[in-house]
Design an enzyme around this catalytic site. Structure first.
Site, mmCIF file in Angstrom:
data_model
loop_
_atom_site.group_PDB
_atom_site.id
_atom_site.type_symbol
_atom_site.label_atom_id
_atom_site.label_comp_id
_atom_site.label_asym_id
_atom_site.label_seq_id
_atom_site.Cartn_x
_atom_site.Cartn_y
_atom_site.Cartn_z
ATOM 1 N N TYR A 1 -34.981 109.431 -113.504
ATOM 2 C CA TYR A 1 -35.267 108.076 -113.988
ATOM 3 C C TYR A 1 -36.710 107.698 -113.657
ATOM 4 O O TYR A 1 -37.504 107.381 -114.544
ATOM 5 C CB TYR A 1 -34.288 107.114 -113.325
ATOM 6 C CG TYR A 1 -34.295 105.712 -113.883
ATOM 7 C CD1 TYR A 1 -33.828 105.450 -115.168
ATOM 8 C CD2 TYR A 1 -34.733 104.642 -113.114
ATOM 9 C CE1 TYR A 1 -33.811 104.155 -115.668
ATOM 10 C CE2 TYR A 1 -34.710 103.347 -113.606
ATOM 11 C CZ TYR A 1 -34.250 103.113 -114.882
ATOM 12 O OH TYR A 1 -34.230 101.827 -115.380
ATOM 13 N N GLU B 1 -39.360 109.386 -112.637
ATOM 14 C CA GLU B 1 -40.481 110.176 -113.160
ATOM 15 C C GLU B 1 -40.576 110.101 -114.675
ATOM 16 O O GLU B 1 -41.668 110.161 -115.236
ATOM 17 C CB GLU B 1 -40.385 111.629 -112.686
ATOM 18 C CG GLU B 1 -40.588 111.792 -111.184
ATOM 19 C CD GLU B 1 -42.005 111.489 -110.692
ATOM 20 O OE1 GLU B 1 -42.827 110.951 -111.449
ATOM 21 O OE2 GLU B 1 -42.282 111.788 -109.516
ATOM 22 N N ASN C 1 -34.464 94.576 -110.476
ATOM 23 C CA ASN C 1 -32.994 94.434 -110.556
ATOM 24 C C ASN C 1 -32.577 93.194 -111.338
ATOM 25 O O ASN C 1 -32.995 92.080 -111.001
ATOM 26 C CB ASN C 1 -32.397 94.343 -109.145
ATOM 27 C CG ASN C 1 -32.549 95.640 -108.386
ATOM 28 O OD1 ASN C 1 -33.657 96.013 -108.026
ATOM 29 N ND2 ASN C 1 -31.455 96.326 -108.153
ATOM 30 N N ASN D 1 -20.500 95.821 -109.479
ATOM 31 C CA ASN D 1 -19.461 96.339 -108.572
ATOM 32 C C ASN D 1 -18.867 95.218 -107.725
ATOM 33 O O ASN D 1 -17.641 95.048 -107.653
ATOM 34 C CB ASN D 1 -20.054 97.386 -107.629
ATOM 35 C CG ASN D 1 -20.045 98.776 -108.225
ATOM 36 O OD1 ASN D 1 -19.700 98.963 -109.399
ATOM 37 N ND2 ASN D 1 -20.442 99.760 -107.442
ATOM 38 N N GLN E 1 -30.447 96.822 -96.564
ATOM 39 C CA GLN E 1 -31.469 97.073 -97.597
ATOM 40 C C GLN E 1 -31.571 95.846 -98.487
ATOM 41 O O GLN E 1 -30.597 95.115 -98.653
ATOM 42 C CB GLN E 1 -31.142 98.336 -98.416
ATOM 43 C CG GLN E 1 -29.954 98.271 -99.352
ATOM 44 C CD GLN E 1 -28.639 98.643 -98.692
ATOM 45 O OE1 GLN E 1 -28.401 98.335 -97.532
ATOM 46 N NE2 GLN E 1 -27.747 99.276 -99.439
ATOM 47 N N ASP F 1 -32.157 106.012 -101.361
ATOM 48 C CA ASP F 1 -31.906 104.628 -101.782
ATOM 49 C C ASP F 1 -33.052 103.766 -101.220
ATOM 50 O O ASP F 1 -33.244 103.706 -100.002
ATOM 51 C CB ASP F 1 -30.568 104.181 -101.187
ATOM 52 C CG ASP F 1 -29.994 102.966 -101.866
ATOM 53 O OD1 ASP F 1 -29.099 103.133 -102.698
ATOM 54 O OD2 ASP F 1 -30.442 101.854 -101.534
ATOM 55 N N ARG G 1 -37.114 96.031 -101.917
ATOM 56 C CA ARG G 1 -37.783 95.920 -103.214
ATOM 57 C C ARG G 1 -37.969 94.446 -103.547
ATOM 58 O O ARG G 1 -37.039 93.653 -103.447
ATOM 59 C CB ARG G 1 -36.943 96.600 -104.283
ATOM 60 C CG ARG G 1 -37.641 96.611 -105.627
ATOM 61 C CD ARG G 1 -36.781 97.224 -106.699
ATOM 62 N NE ARG G 1 -36.546 98.644 -106.510
ATOM 63 C CZ ARG G 1 -35.421 99.250 -106.876
ATOM 64 N NH1 ARG G 1 -34.449 98.560 -107.396
ATOM 65 N NH2 ARG G 1 -35.288 100.542 -106.713
#
Ligand code: UDP
Length: 328
Positions: free
Chosen positions: A145, A147, A174, A190, A209, A271, A275
């Site tokens: 994804y 690259e 996101n 989810n 995270q 992961d 971000r």
């Protein structure tokens, strides 16, 4: 104005088609329905200015009339989906982008490419500005994804320089909202599905995270403005409000009024730890900033997923989109 949207039956693509139709454009959507669905376009399938071509872009482009604008949105986007379709993901971002650039040259069309915050990889700079070059693995589990999106950006720049193609590159952070595939595997879908079904929420790692979640309508507005701007270089479109995954779980549980438990599972390799977009450029250039706070967006998303999963509880009926999703 005739506009081509690849991936037009996907989560982002379908919202974009709707917005373009509202703006009076004639929209041709192409989708192979691997991660998109007819349910996503059910609400405007009858619009005479909309056509849907079910076609696999990896077989080459379908026969197309002259187009004015192209949005290349086709690509799996959730980590489980792009890992399952690794070669297709590489090809749709690399080969299909080149074929669409040739159409842009043929027709003198403007081409917007849907890039990603993943071009920054597991970032060492925080928040991420467009001039940050990233911290990306070319062989890791997200490489198909990350690259291929990076390659496509390079291709866009080369065609801009060699052929004067009017390129637009949006780096999408996101994004969540109605029409996400409930089985897509991303964190918001989810958690919402798990909370509504009373199943345990699956937190990968310890949940510390971070991500910065943007509501779909904000993204679409940013993309729309970017296409109409004269900026040919990449622009971040995302919500700079950053949350841990654990905070997201708590919000979803509260908004869905769910008593689900929370289960901690192993963190997938590579992961990204955190971000968050720097959106100074989008603010200055497009006069754009996100308008929908996470709570409000989650409320809308929970409602939409309730519909899709259980139908309208007041009338016992499902929306056309939910019915079509149940059939497909
Ligand atoms: N995640 C999680 N539980 C899930 C799905 C994802 O804790 O059921 C985590 C995932 O490990 C990542 C974050 O949520 O740290 C965002 O994942 P997503 O797949 O939505 O997108 P990413 O930003 O990683 O591409």
């Amino acid at each position: 104005m005739t506009t081509l949207v690849t991936g037009g039956a996907g989560f982002v693509g379908s919202h974009l088609c709707e917005r373009l139709l509202d703006a009076g454009e004639t929209v041709i959507a192409v989708d192979n329905m691997v991660t998109g669905s007819r349910a996503n376009v059910a609400d405007f399938l009858g619009n005479p200015r909309f056509s849907l071509i079910q076609h696999d872009l990896l077989q080459g482009l379908p026969e197309l009339p002259k187009v004015d604008r192209i949005f290349h949105m086709a690509s799996p986007a959730s980590p489980p989906a792009y890992q399952r379709h690794a070669i297709a993901t590489l090809r749709v971002n690399a080969e299909t982008t080149r074929q669409l650039l040739d159409i842009a040259v043929r027709d003198g069309a403007r081409l917007l490419f849907s890039s990603t915050s993943e071009v920054y990889g597991d970032p060492l700079d925080h928040p991420q500005r467009e001039d940050y070059r990233g911290h990306v693995s070319s062989t890791g589990p997200r490489s198909m994804y990350d690259e291929s999106k990076r390659y496509a950006e390079a291709l866009m720049m080369a065609y801009h320089d060699a052929h004067g193609v009017e390129t637009r590159i949006v780096r999408i952070f996101n994004t969540y909202g109605p029409r996400m595939d409930p089985g897509d595997g991303r964190v918001v879908s989810n958690f919402v599905v798990q909370a509504l079904r009373g199943e345990a929420l699956t937190i990968y790692g310890d949940g510390s995270q971070t991500r910065s979640f943007q509501y779909i309508d904000d993204l679409i507005e940013g993309i729309f403005r970017l296409m109409n701007s004269d900026h040919h270089l990449p622009v971040n479109i995302g919500n700079p409000n950053e949350f841990t995954v654990l905070e997201l779980a708590e919000k979803v549980l509260r908004i869905a009024e769910s008593t689900s438990e929370v289960h901690f599972l192993p963190l997938p390799p590579d992961d990204p730890v955190r971000r968050r977009p720097d959106i100074t450029l989008a603010r200055d250039l497009l006069d754009w900033q996100p308008e929908i706070p996470l709570e409000e967006g989650l409320e809308r998303t929970v409602e939409a997923f309730r519909q899709v999963l259980f139908g309208d509880q007041r009338t016992g009926r499902q929306s056309p989109a939910a019915q079509s999703r149940a059939i497909s």
